[in-house]
Design an enzyme around this catalytic site. Structure first.
Site, PDB file in Angstrom:
ATOM      1  N   HIS A   8       0.857  -1.205   0.000  1.00  0.00           N
ATOM      2  CA  HIS A   8       0.000   0.000   0.000  1.00  0.00           C
ATOM      3  C   HIS A   8       0.892   1.253   0.000  1.00  0.00           C
ATOM      4  O   HIS A   8       0.989   1.985   0.988  1.00  0.00           O
ATOM      5  CB  HIS A   8      -0.857  -0.064   1.266  1.00  0.00           C
TER       6      HIS A   8
ATOM      7  N   GLU B 133      -0.841   1.358  -5.314  1.00  0.00           N
ATOM      8  CA  GLU B 133      -0.655   0.122  -4.553  1.00  0.00           C
ATOM      9  C   GLU B 133      -0.572  -1.089  -5.484  1.00  0.00           C
ATOM     10  O   GLU B 133      -1.418  -1.258  -6.354  1.00  0.00           O
ATOM     11  CB  GLU B 133      -1.824  -0.041  -3.576  1.00  0.00           C
TER      12      GLU B 133
END
Ligand code: BG6
Length: 298
Positions: free
Chosen positions: A167, A270
């Site tokens: 992320h 991400e």
């Protein structure tokens, strides 16, 4: 192991040491020529400075650094689910491995820089949240490129299904001037528009809260940042999805661990396997997902 013991076992003079970083949490500091900081909490890369560059990863000044909490910024690892866990009240968003300490397995000098390997293994607490046996390793190489590889081994006797994401929060000059290339023509779910399925026309630009999961995106993505006069490239393997996120004004205000005025300076791109592209792993098998990040000026 305490920090002294970790240093006795793993430090490499002039290349890497273990320090007490934010909140006193142990972190591996890579000393150069590329600099890095990697918390054992969540196996979380919090800083990467390739030689001659400003910070590439973004960290919130309001981040928490505590057991049971996620660090805001850098590269949280989402596993074994992405987002909220459907139907399970109180389940940690983005899974549980970003909220807990990982074990430091090794640090070594490699041709590309300094490689740090951390692992987390299933235990009674993880089985209560997710009934599978696994070993998850995160291999991070800090050099002129940042390479992150998440390796999942199914150590149980039954197949498992898992979602995962690196992320990654990137530092940008001004989100309103940023464009993300490499996603044109791909399909995405627009989480800020009733989860409608849409097709990306041209580059991604940012005019409001953006929260999208792009499916079947195998090509590299590039963050064009005219303000900082640089291009950040993310090349990946073993990942079918890309998530693009900026909370914009209201959501930033609503998050306690995100400064109200910080949103223009970041974007998340991400590297993920989520939803229909969750990893299906038979017993005894291994799956790897990796992202390589590089920066070009101009
Ligand atoms: C993104 C999600 O990946 O992460 C967003 O798509 C979410 O929906 C964001 O808001 C931040 O999540 P968290 O749990 O770190 O606040």
């Amino acid at each position: 192991m305490n920090i002294t013991e970790l240093n006795q076992k793993h430090a490499i003079s002039g290349a890497a040491e273990i320090i007490a970083a934010g909140g006193g949490l142990p972190a591996v500091r890579v000393l150069g020529p590329a600099h890095g900081l990697i918390y054992l909490h969540g196996a979380h890369v919090a800083d990467w400075h390739p030689p001659g560059q400003k910070e590439v990863l973004w960290m919130s000044g309001a981040s928490l650094f505590a057991d049971g909490k996620a660090i805001r910024g850098g590269v949280p690892i989402c596993f074994p689910w992405f987002g909220p866990l459907g139907g399970v009240a109180g389940a940690a968003t983005h899974g549980f491995v970003r909220n807990r300490a990982w074990e430091l397995e090794s640090i070594r000098k490699v041709a590309a820089g300094v490689e740090v390997v951390m692992k987390v293994t299933s235990d009674a607490a993880s089985r209560a949240a997710w009934p599978h046996d696994f070993v998850l390793r995160h291999r991070v190489t800090v050099g002129s490129e940042l390479t992150m590889t998440l390796e999942l081994t199914n150590t149980g006797t039954a197949p498992l299904q898992a979602e995962e994401a690196l992320h990654t929060y990137f530092s940008v000059g001004d989100i309103k001037q940023v464009r993300v290339q490499g996603l044109a023509g791909t399909h995405y779910i627009d989480k800020v528009d009733g989860k409608k399925e849409k097709t990306q026309a041209g580059d991604v630009d940012f005019t409001g809260e953006t929260d999208r999961v792009y499916f079947d995106t195998l090509a590299p993505t590039t963050i064009e940042d005219p303000n900082l006069r640089r291009r950040i490239r993310i090349t990946k393997e073993g990942s079918r999805d890309t998530v693009v996120w900026n909370p914009w004004i209201a959501k930033a205000k609503a998050m306690a661990d995100f400064g109200d005025d910080e949103w223009p300076g970041m974007v998340c791109i991400e590297t993920a396997n989520a939803g229909p592209n969750a990893v299906e792993l038979p017993a005894g098998q291994q799956h790897s997902m990796s992202a390589v990040i590089s920066v070009e000026n101009g």
